[in-house]
Design an enzyme around this catalytic site. Structure first.
Site, PDB file in Angstrom:
ATOM      1  N   TYR A   1     -24.685 -48.248  11.307  1.00  0.00           N
ATOM      2  CA  TYR A   1     -25.038 -46.919  11.805  1.00  0.00           C
ATOM      3  C   TYR A   1     -24.593 -45.838  10.844  1.00  0.00           C
ATOM      4  O   TYR A   1     -25.249 -44.817  10.690  1.00  0.00           O
ATOM      5  CB  TYR A   1     -24.501 -46.711  13.229  1.00  0.00           C
ATOM      6  CG  TYR A   1     -25.280 -47.576  14.161  1.00  0.00           C
ATOM      7  CD1 TYR A   1     -24.751 -48.758  14.650  1.00  0.00           C
ATOM      8  CD2 TYR A   1     -26.601 -47.257  14.456  1.00  0.00           C
ATOM      9  CE1 TYR A   1     -25.519 -49.592  15.431  1.00  0.00           C
ATOM     10  CE2 TYR A   1     -27.375 -48.095  15.241  1.00  0.00           C
ATOM     11  CZ  TYR A   1     -26.818 -49.262  15.729  1.00  0.00           C
ATOM     12  OH  TYR A   1     -27.580 -50.092  16.484  1.00  0.00           O
TER      13      TYR A   1
ATOM     14  N   HIS B   1     -20.669 -53.480  12.381  1.00  0.00           N
ATOM     15  CA  HIS B   1     -21.744 -52.878  13.128  1.00  0.00           C
ATOM     16  C   HIS B   1     -21.760 -51.351  13.013  1.00  0.00           C
ATOM     17  O   HIS B   1     -22.798 -50.776  12.683  1.00  0.00           O
ATOM     18  CB  HIS B   1     -21.875 -53.354  14.579  1.00  0.00           C
ATOM     19  CG  HIS B   1     -23.216 -52.955  15.025  1.00  0.00           C
ATOM     20  ND1 HIS B   1     -24.353 -53.682  14.706  1.00  0.00           N
ATOM     21  CD2 HIS B   1     -23.644 -51.804  15.577  1.00  0.00           C
ATOM     22  CE1 HIS B   1     -25.410 -52.993  15.097  1.00  0.00           C
ATOM     23  NE2 HIS B   1     -25.013 -51.858  15.631  1.00  0.00           N
TER      24      HIS B   1
ATOM     25  N   LYS C   1     -34.783 -40.726  19.859  1.00  0.00           N
ATOM     26  CA  LYS C   1     -34.941 -40.029  18.580  1.00  0.00           C
ATOM     27  C   LYS C   1     -36.353 -40.194  18.036  1.00  0.00           C
ATOM     28  O   LYS C   1     -36.975 -39.242  17.569  1.00  0.00           O
ATOM     29  CB  LYS C   1     -33.912 -40.524  17.571  1.00  0.00           C
ATOM     30  CG  LYS C   1     -32.487 -40.174  17.975  1.00  0.00           C
ATOM     31  CD  LYS C   1     -31.471 -40.635  16.947  1.00  0.00           C
ATOM     32  CE  LYS C   1     -31.297 -39.612  15.850  1.00  0.00           C
ATOM     33  NZ  LYS C   1     -30.427 -38.498  16.241  1.00  0.00           N
TER      34      LYS C   1
ATOM     35  N   GLU D   1     -20.798 -49.843  10.617  1.00  0.00           N
ATOM     36  CA  GLU D   1     -21.235 -49.620   9.234  1.00  0.00           C
ATOM     37  C   GLU D   1     -22.744 -49.442   9.139  1.00  0.00           C
ATOM     38  O   GLU D   1     -23.226 -48.589   8.393  1.00  0.00           O
ATOM     39  CB  GLU D   1     -20.767 -50.792   8.360  1.00  0.00           C
ATOM     40  CG  GLU D   1     -21.406 -50.887   6.981  1.00  0.00           C
ATOM     41  CD  GLU D   1     -21.010 -49.766   6.033  1.00  0.00           C
ATOM     42  OE1 GLU D   1     -20.072 -49.012   6.357  1.00  0.00           O
ATOM     43  OE2 GLU D   1     -21.655 -49.625   4.979  1.00  0.00           O
TER      44      GLU D   1
ATOM     45  N   ASP E   1     -18.009 -24.203  -0.737  1.00  0.00           N
ATOM     46  CA  ASP E   1     -17.821 -25.532  -1.326  1.00  0.00           C
ATOM     47  C   ASP E   1     -17.295 -26.441  -0.223  1.00  0.00           C
ATOM     48  O   ASP E   1     -17.232 -26.036   0.946  1.00  0.00           O
ATOM     49  CB  ASP E   1     -16.844 -25.479  -2.520  1.00  0.00           C
ATOM     50  CG  ASP E   1     -17.086 -26.618  -3.511  1.00  0.00           C
ATOM     51  OD1 ASP E   1     -17.031 -27.813  -3.107  1.00  0.00           O
ATOM     52  OD2 ASP E   1     -17.361 -26.337  -4.680  1.00  0.00           O
TER      53      ASP E   1
ATOM     54  N   THR F   1     -31.921 -44.604  20.477  1.00  0.00           N
ATOM     55  CA  THR F   1     -32.708 -44.704  19.247  1.00  0.00           C
ATOM     56  C   THR F   1     -34.162 -44.383  19.537  1.00  0.00           C
ATOM     57  O   THR F   1     -34.825 -43.656  18.792  1.00  0.00           O
ATOM     58  CB  THR F   1     -32.581 -46.114  18.645  1.00  0.00           C
ATOM     59  OG1 THR F   1     -31.203 -46.484  18.640  1.00  0.00           O
ATOM     60  CG2 THR F   1     -33.119 -46.148  17.236  1.00  0.00           C
TER      61      THR F   1
ATOM     62  N   TRP G   1     -22.481 -60.933   1.485  1.00  0.00           N
ATOM     63  CA  TRP G   1     -21.796 -59.647   1.584  1.00  0.00           C
ATOM     64  C   TRP G   1     -20.901 -59.618   2.823  1.00  0.00           C
ATOM     65  O   TRP G   1     -19.997 -58.796   2.912  1.00  0.00           O
ATOM     66  CB  TRP G   1     -22.807 -58.479   1.588  1.00  0.00           C
ATOM     67  CG  TRP G   1     -23.273 -58.055   2.938  1.00  0.00           C
ATOM     68  CD1 TRP G   1     -24.270 -58.621   3.679  1.00  0.00           C
ATOM     69  CD2 TRP G   1     -22.731 -56.995   3.736  1.00  0.00           C
ATOM     70  NE1 TRP G   1     -24.381 -57.975   4.886  1.00  0.00           N
ATOM     71  CE2 TRP G   1     -23.461 -56.976   4.950  1.00  0.00           C
ATOM     72  CE3 TRP G   1     -21.704 -56.063   3.551  1.00  0.00           C
ATOM     73  CZ2 TRP G   1     -23.195 -56.065   5.973  1.00  0.00           C
ATOM     74  CZ3 TRP G   1     -21.455 -55.144   4.559  1.00  0.00           C
ATOM     75  CH2 TRP G   1     -22.195 -55.148   5.763  1.00  0.00           C
TER      76      TRP G   1
ATOM     77  N   ARG H   1     -31.583 -68.253   5.885  1.00  0.00           N
ATOM     78  CA  ARG H   1     -31.326 -67.294   4.827  1.00  0.00           C
ATOM     79  C   ARG H   1     -30.291 -67.841   3.861  1.00  0.00           C
ATOM     80  O   ARG H   1     -29.623 -68.846   4.120  1.00  0.00           O
ATOM     81  CB  ARG H   1     -30.881 -65.943   5.398  1.00  0.00           C
ATOM     82  CG  ARG H   1     -29.620 -65.994   6.213  1.00  0.00           C
ATOM     83  CD  ARG H   1     -29.273 -64.674   6.862  1.00  0.00           C
ATOM     84  NE  ARG H   1     -28.748 -63.673   5.944  1.00  0.00           N
ATOM     85  CZ  ARG H   1     -28.000 -62.639   6.324  1.00  0.00           C
ATOM     86  NH1 ARG H   1     -27.704 -62.470   7.591  1.00  0.00           N
ATOM     87  NH2 ARG H   1     -27.562 -61.763   5.442  1.00  0.00           N
TER      88      ARG H   1
ATOM     89  N   SER I   1     -12.243 -44.378  -1.278  1.00  0.00           N
ATOM     90  CA  SER I   1     -13.199 -43.342  -1.663  1.00  0.00           C
ATOM     91  C   SER I   1     -13.990 -42.854  -0.462  1.00  0.00           C
ATOM     92  O   SER I   1     -14.141 -41.655  -0.225  1.00  0.00           O
ATOM     93  CB  SER I   1     -14.139 -43.887  -2.732  1.00  0.00           C
ATOM     94  OG  SER I   1     -15.289 -43.093  -2.839  1.00  0.00           O
ATOM     95  N   SER I   2     -14.493 -43.790   0.332  1.00  0.00           N
ATOM     96  CA  SER I   2     -15.285 -43.440   1.516  1.00  0.00           C
ATOM     97  C   SER I   2     -14.492 -42.629   2.503  1.00  0.00           C
ATOM     98  O   SER I   2     -14.977 -41.660   3.079  1.00  0.00           O
ATOM     99  CB  SER I   2     -15.701 -44.713   2.245  1.00  0.00           C
ATOM    100  OG  SER I   2     -16.971 -45.080   1.902  1.00  0.00           O
TER     101      SER I   2
ATOM    102  N   SER J   1     -34.875 -35.585  10.199  1.00  0.00           N
ATOM    103  CA  SER J   1     -34.891 -34.504  11.188  1.00  0.00           C
ATOM    104  C   SER J   1     -35.003 -33.132  10.540  1.00  0.00           C
ATOM    105  O   SER J   1     -35.303 -32.163  11.219  1.00  0.00           O
ATOM    106  CB  SER J   1     -33.618 -34.544  12.038  1.00  0.00           C
ATOM    107  OG  SER J   1     -33.505 -35.785  12.685  1.00  0.00           O
TER     108      SER J   1
ATOM    109  N   HIS K   1     -25.902 -58.543  -4.584  1.00  0.00           N
ATOM    110  CA  HIS K   1     -27.013 -57.671  -4.196  1.00  0.00           C
ATOM    111  C   HIS K   1     -26.628 -56.896  -2.947  1.00  0.00           C
ATOM    112  O   HIS K   1     -26.748 -55.662  -2.897  1.00  0.00           O
ATOM    113  CB  HIS K   1     -28.274 -58.508  -3.962  1.00  0.00           C
ATOM    114  CG  HIS K   1     -29.380 -57.785  -3.257  1.00  0.00           C
ATOM    115  ND1 HIS K   1     -30.129 -56.793  -3.853  1.00  0.00           N
ATOM    116  CD2 HIS K   1     -29.863 -57.882  -1.992  1.00  0.00           C
ATOM    117  CE1 HIS K   1     -31.020 -56.340  -2.994  1.00  0.00           C
ATOM    118  NE2 HIS K   1     -30.889 -56.971  -1.857  1.00  0.00           N
TER     119      HIS K   1
ATOM    120  N   HIS L   1     -22.967 -59.216  18.577  1.00  0.00           N
ATOM    121  CA  HIS L   1     -24.355 -59.686  18.545  1.00  0.00           C
ATOM    122  C   HIS L   1     -24.674 -60.277  17.177  1.00  0.00           C
ATOM    123  O   HIS L   1     -25.721 -60.863  16.974  1.00  0.00           O
ATOM    124  CB  HIS L   1     -25.363 -58.588  18.914  1.00  0.00           C
ATOM    125  CG  HIS L   1     -25.451 -57.446  17.947  1.00  0.00           C
ATOM    126  ND1 HIS L   1     -25.346 -56.140  18.334  1.00  0.00           N
ATOM    127  CD2 HIS L   1     -25.674 -57.408  16.613  1.00  0.00           C
ATOM    128  CE1 HIS L   1     -25.480 -55.359  17.276  1.00  0.00           C
ATOM    129  NE2 HIS L   1     -25.678 -56.101  16.214  1.00  0.00           N
ATOM    130  N   HIS L   2     -23.736 -60.159  16.248  1.00  0.00           N
ATOM    131  CA  HIS L   2     -23.887 -60.841  14.964  1.00  0.00           C
ATOM    132  C   HIS L   2     -23.330 -62.252  15.052  1.00  0.00           C
ATOM    133  O   HIS L   2     -23.359 -62.984  14.067  1.00  0.00           O
ATOM    134  CB  HIS L   2     -23.134 -60.079  13.868  1.00  0.00           C
ATOM    135  CG  HIS L   2     -23.624 -58.682  13.653  1.00  0.00           C
ATOM    136  ND1 HIS L   2     -24.660 -58.368  12.799  1.00  0.00           N
ATOM    137  CD2 HIS L   2     -23.227 -57.507  14.207  1.00  0.00           C
ATOM    138  CE1 HIS L   2     -24.870 -57.054  12.834  1.00  0.00           C
ATOM    139  NE2 HIS L   2     -24.016 -56.512  13.676  1.00  0.00           N
TER     140      HIS L   2
END
Lengths: 384, 520, 186
Positions: free
Chosen positions: B251, B247, B325, B249, B99, B322, B135, B444, B163-164, B262, B70, B296-297
């Site tokens: 963002y 991390h 914004k 990622e 293009d 943040t 994950w 979890r 790809s990314s 926006s 998932h 922090h993870h």
């Protein structure tokens, strides 16, 4: 097309109002465990500090949220095109940007100060009275009390909830999934040092009411401590994904009076002596099988199935090992099978339990070998 | 130069060989939606098992495969490709380019994905099952104790990383080199800015993920011990490397969503975005800060106190840009002339719910408090608020907003509103109670739980089913619109819309801005 | 700055490819070594050096007594008996201390073990000097035989004054397969 802004306001404000109403009914510090909304109130000073910090940040967030959402909803209602307003054109203001950069920064400092203090308290590893080595296994905990003079007290702590409750064939008990056969027992008002490690993969030892969570890393020792100030039974769970039964290896900590703790410790030490004495005894087949079934259900069933049918582990019913040479069977049970999930249980089960479970496996599930394995047989096998 | 004035190629081969950014954008969007359904199906299985205490439907080992798949499918298959699809469709049109800079590489970037996810999904049928270490696949569960499928999992990660990276290189090259004359950086739409910054983040950190999985591969197959204490390694090293990628990622996931919102809020406020310059600097600050907060993870891993304090302070700091914004978006609305079409509803939903997710993020940043939150459902609630109510709501907003421009047909507004409200209610019902059970002590990644968590879990599952159902409504609306929606040929579909894409005909022609526009 | 191509698009793309490759290399060439170096230098991982400490003659600090606890752990699938002969020692910083661990391989086959040390509190690791340790090398044992494993250590005099107890834990791992494939590879 325009939407009823009032409905929007009410519906979106729902969660916030709910929080406020719950706060006023005192549901925050709810004693009953059912449907608890908040972190449990801790029985340790550090835990209390953590709870207070949590509430501080939560309240600050709620207030800022109400302000921001308040402005939003005001705008949604009063600045709707359908009210006939004309849009302004202003689109920048350096002073406003500075203001809402600096003010949050100051609020953050206000949060960082108590957070730093509490963290430093957690990291204060002053002398402790009791040292316990905690090892996470797939899927149980091992506790070893480091006794200065005398033998260490060591035991495994397995989930007590029977498979039948998990499989919904029997009603679930009150402490479903949060009960163990051997809890950790510690005295109240004593600082206990916890040395946490793991046997195989990462685990994590977490007891919310003690506010302790420490990762268990194979090959490394992690230190934590706790100083509970109230007697009681505190339940926790493994908090790092460790494989299939990650959800089934709970922790139970009994905080008792010093006298009770001493009694318990002595009893455990004499248990160990007693088991040694049992080793010389000869048991009947029935005695071994009865004891062996209890051991099997605790230590083997999760992988080998209630009827020995197998699962993650091989089937025991009709297996070559269980119907073959006793020595071979003892080897598997005591030394495990390297490279597979079958652990070495020689260090986990005392000789009486090992003898019992091997006997049980050889006689149950239709195997009917008629063999008896006595504790002394296990002892001698281990000696070589 | 040759066939610029011809339309798209005929026949099925069109899609395989196309180098047109609109075609490729469309393929990314459809692919990501199908991955959203697949990842959503895994979530439905998870929530069905968690509907009640006890094991009813699946085995614990399979449950772990479901939570893992998932996460992987949603993050790498649904969210990231969907925003790449938006980037493909919109960036050239927004900057006045014909293009993307590297059209053939663009085609390859897309076409790597379907076989890669087919490979990943096929691990479900391999012996030992699909990856089941979450994950975040921490070692040694994901190395020494992994099923044989881990090798294919590693291969999939490498492929989608390629790809990314190719997609990001394309975006950067396009934005840096192909803006119409007069479109300086500080005149670009914010969506383009957020994607430019996101693309740099991707180029920086996807290789780090590749490094991490390569080390896993070496530990599993080539006898190294990066993550095994036995050979002098350390499982915690994996966590550092993973989260150094992980991390930034998150963002990467949210910055384009910020860009979408926006664009949309100013349109429906009929007022320019407040604080454009600030918004650009805030986005860049978030990107820089995202590199120094990873641990922090890992607050419970046994880091020395100085490390914990550093990461705590740095993480708290991210709240500042943040917050800036959020304030800017609200101020954009202030004294505007607001209407509440579906794109605006999703954007407002984003604004409220993402902010709530931001607050729980602030709570999580406090290291000692995190000792209680870490690896509990409180974290699960937090990241679903920011990723679903954040990224996915903004993606829904984007589709409703730009679909008329893309296909020249208007979607059904009533159905759009219904989709919004059902999503909003379903989402909050699914995830708000998870804050409670997490605080109350539910870990979890568990397939079964103690009785005190039962009621909230049941509510959460119901909410999840409702949310899932509403996506079918969305699919219906999109397909019905494309096939038989009310035709529209207004260039400016939305009264308040600004930007080069709204100067183009509706639907946008196959080739646009072959001559660059004049930008004042 | 370098220009990698005349075409600006290709130039941008080429530079980004270089960044990509550099970031991949960064993981192996910077992140992994940096992690090990920082852990070593800052002594924050609880790992002690894998090499023998060359001792320098220092005065023993009799004013301080440090409690040293010895713990052992078998990693999964490691059937050896393994433990300290002495669970607790009280030592002075600067003094040379000796102790012995016992190990027994109860299986019929020869096996090889690796003991991995871990020190708590982690920051004490930098002050825990081993002049001789069985953990420096892999430990082979024939089937059904035992060994006495020596440890000689000195606690550095600069050990922070607030540390009064140090726990040294060894986890033994079965590295029979790892070691034999390394031999085969040679």
């Amino acid at each position: 097309m325009c939407f009823k802004a009032k409905r929007l306001y009410q519906l979106a404000l729902g969660p916030v109002l709910m929080l406020l109403s719950l706060a006023s009914t005192g549901a925050w510090a709810d004693d009953s465990k059912m449907n608890q909304l908040n972190m449990p109130v801790s029985v340790t000073q550090v835990g209390q500090d953590i709870y207070d910090l949590h509430m501080l940040i939560l309240w600050i967030s709620v207030i800022i949220g109400l302000l921001v959402f308040g402005v939003m909803f005001y705008s949604i209602y009063y600045h709707r095109k359908s009210r006939g307003v004309t849009a302004s054109t202003f689109h920048e203001s350096t002073s406003v940007e500075i203001a809402w950069t600096v003010v949050p920064f100051i609020i953050l400092i206000g949060m960082a100060v108590p957070a730093t203090k509490t963290l430093l308290d957690v990291y204060n590893f002053d002398e402790a009275e009791i040292d316990i080595m905690i090892t996470g296994y797939q899927w149980k905990w091992k506790y070893e009390y480091l006794v200065e003079d005398g033998e260490n007290v060591m035991f495994f702590s397995n989930l007590l909830t029977p498979q039948s409750e998990i499989n919904n064939t029997e009603p679930k008990g009150e402490h479903y999934l949060l009960e163990v056969d051997e809890p950790v027992v510690i005295p109240v008002n004593a600082k206990v040092r916890l040395l946490v490690t793991a046997n195989d993969v990462l685990h994590s030892w977490w007891v919310p009411e003690l506010a302790v969570k420490k990762d268990a890393i194979p090959g490394f020792i992690n230190e934590a401590w706790t100083l509970p100030t109230e007697e009681g039974i505190y339940r926790g769970q493994c908090a790092e994904l460790c494989g299939k039964d990650h959800g089934f290896m709970p922790i139970v900590v009994n905080v008792v009076s010093r006298e009770e703790y001493q009694k318990w410790l002595l009893a455990k030490q004499s248990d160990a002596v007693q088991v040694k004495a049992l080793m010389d005894q000869t048991f009947t087949l029935d005695e071994l099988v009865t004891r062996g079934k209890a051991v099997y259900d605790r230590s083997c069933l999760a992988c080998h199935g209630a009827a020995g049918e197998g699962g993650l582990g091989k089937a025991i019913a009709g297996s070559a090992v269980a119907t073959g040479d006793v020595g071979g069977h003892l080897d598997v049970g005591i030394n495990g099978v390297p490279g597979t999930a079958m652990q070495a249980f020689g260090g986990q089960l005392n000789d009486v339990d090992m003898a019992a479970v091997i006997t049980y496996q050889r006689n149950a599930f239709g195997n009917n070998m008629g063999d008896l394995v006595q504790p002394i047989d296990v002892f001698n096998y281990k000696k070589g | 130069m040759g066939d610029h004035h011809h339309g798209p190629a005929k026949g099925p081969l069109r899609w395989i060989t196309t180098t047109n950014h609109k075609d490729i954008g469309t393929m990314y969007l459809w692919f990501s939606f199908s991955m959203f359904i697949l990842g959503g199906a895994f979530a439905m299985i998870i929530r069905a098992e968690l509907f009640q205490p006890g094991m009813q439907l699946i085995e614990p080992a399979f449950f772990n495969q479901m939570t893992t798949m998932h996460g992987l499918v949603m993050v790498f298959g649904a969210i990231m490709p969907s925003f790449v699809g938006l980037a493909n469709w919109l960036i050239p049109m927004m900057i006045g380019a014909p293009d993307m800079a590297l059209p053939r590489m663009n085609n390859l970037s897309f076409w790597i994905l379907p076989p890669t996810f087919a490979l990943l999904a096929s691990t479900l049928f391999m012996e030992g099952g699909a990856p089941a270490a979450g994950w975040t696949f921490y070692a040694p569960l994901s190395t020494t104790y992994a099923a044989p499928s881990v090798t294919f999992f590693i291969f999939s990660i490498h492929l989608l990383g390629v790809s990314s990276i190719m997609g990001s290189i394309n975006i950067i090259a396009t934005v840096m080199n192909m803006r119409a004359p007069g479109m300086t950086y500080m005149k670009m739409p914010l969506f383009v800015w957020t994607w430019l910054i996101t693309a740099f983040l991707l180029v920086a950190v996807m290789p780090v993920l590749a490094g991490a999985v390569t080390m896993m591969l070496m530990d599993v197959h080539f006898g190294t011990s990066f993550f095994s204490a036995a050979g002098g390694g350390d499982p915690v090293l994996f966590q550092h490397i993973f989260w150094f990628f992980g991390h930034p990622e998150v963002y990467i996931i949210i910055l384009p969503a910020f860009g979408v919102v926006s664009q949309i809020i100013p349109t429906f406020s009929r007022k320019p975005l407040f604080g454009y310059d600030s918004m650009v600097y805030a986005t860049a600050s978030i990107a820089f800060l995202s590199f120094i907060v990873w641990a922090h993870h890992m607050y419970t891993v046994g880091m020395p106190v100085a490390g914990e304090l550093f990461f705590m302070y740095a993480t708290m700091l991210i709240a500042v840009p943040t917050g800036v914004k959020v304030f800017n978006w609200v101020t954009t609305m202030w004294r505007g002339a607001l209407t509440f079409e579906t794109p605006m509803m999703f954007s407002l939903g984003f604004l409220i719910l993402f902010t709530i997710g931001g607050f729980t993020g602030l709570m999580l940043s406090i290291a000692p408090a995190d000792f209680q939150y870490h690896d509990s459902y409180f974290v699960v609630a937090h990241f679903h608020y920011v990723m679903v109510a954040g990224a996915i709501f903004s993606m829904s907003a984007a589709i409703y907003y730009w679909l008329p421009k893309w296909c020249g047909r208007m979607y059904n507004e009533k159905m759009g509103q219904m989709h919004f409200w059902i999503s909003f209610i379903g989402f909050n019902l699914a995830f708000f109670p998870q804050h409670f059970v997490g605080l109350a002590g539910m870990p979890r990644r568990i397939p079964d739980y103690a009785l005190q968590f039962a009621d909230f879990n049941m509510l959460s599952s119901i909410g999840a089913f409702i949310y899932g159902a509403s996506q079918i409504l969305f699919l219906y609306n999109v397909i019905a619109t494309i096939r038989s929606g009310t035709p529209t040929s207004e260039e400016k579909t939305w009264e308040g819309a600004e930007g080069l894409e709204w100067t183009l005909p509706t639907p946008a022609p196959y080739h646009t801005f072959e001559t660059p526009p004049a930008v004042k | 700055m370098f220009q990698l191509s005349d075409n600006p698009t290709t130039d941008t793309a080429a530079k980004l490819v270089v960044v990509t490759v550099a970031m991949f290399a960064f993981v192996f060439v910077v992140m992994v070594p940096l992690y090990n170096v920082l852990c070593d230098v800052l002594g924050i991982n609880g790992k002690t050096n894998g090499e023998a400490y060359i001792s320098v003659d220092v005065e023993v600090d009799t004013s301080r007594e440090i409690k040293i606890q010895f713990l052992t752990s078998n990693n999964a699938g490691m059937p050896w008996e393994f433990g300290p002969t002495v669970k607790l020692m009280k030592v002075h910083p600067g003094a040379v201390n000796d102790t012995v661990f016992f190990a027994r391989n109860p299986t019929p086959e020869a096996m090889i073990a690796q003991a991995i040390p871990s020190v708590s509190p982690a920051r004490a690791a930098a002050y825990f000097h081993k002049t001789e340790c069985f953990c420096f090398n892999q430990q082979p044992l024939e089937g059904e035989s035992s060994a006495e494993l020596p440890l000689q250590f000195i606690i550095d005099q600069d050990l922070p004054r607030d540390i009064k107890t140090i726990t040294l834990s060894y986890t033994i791992f079965d590295v029979t397969d790892m070691a034999s494939s390394a031999v085969a590879a040679r």
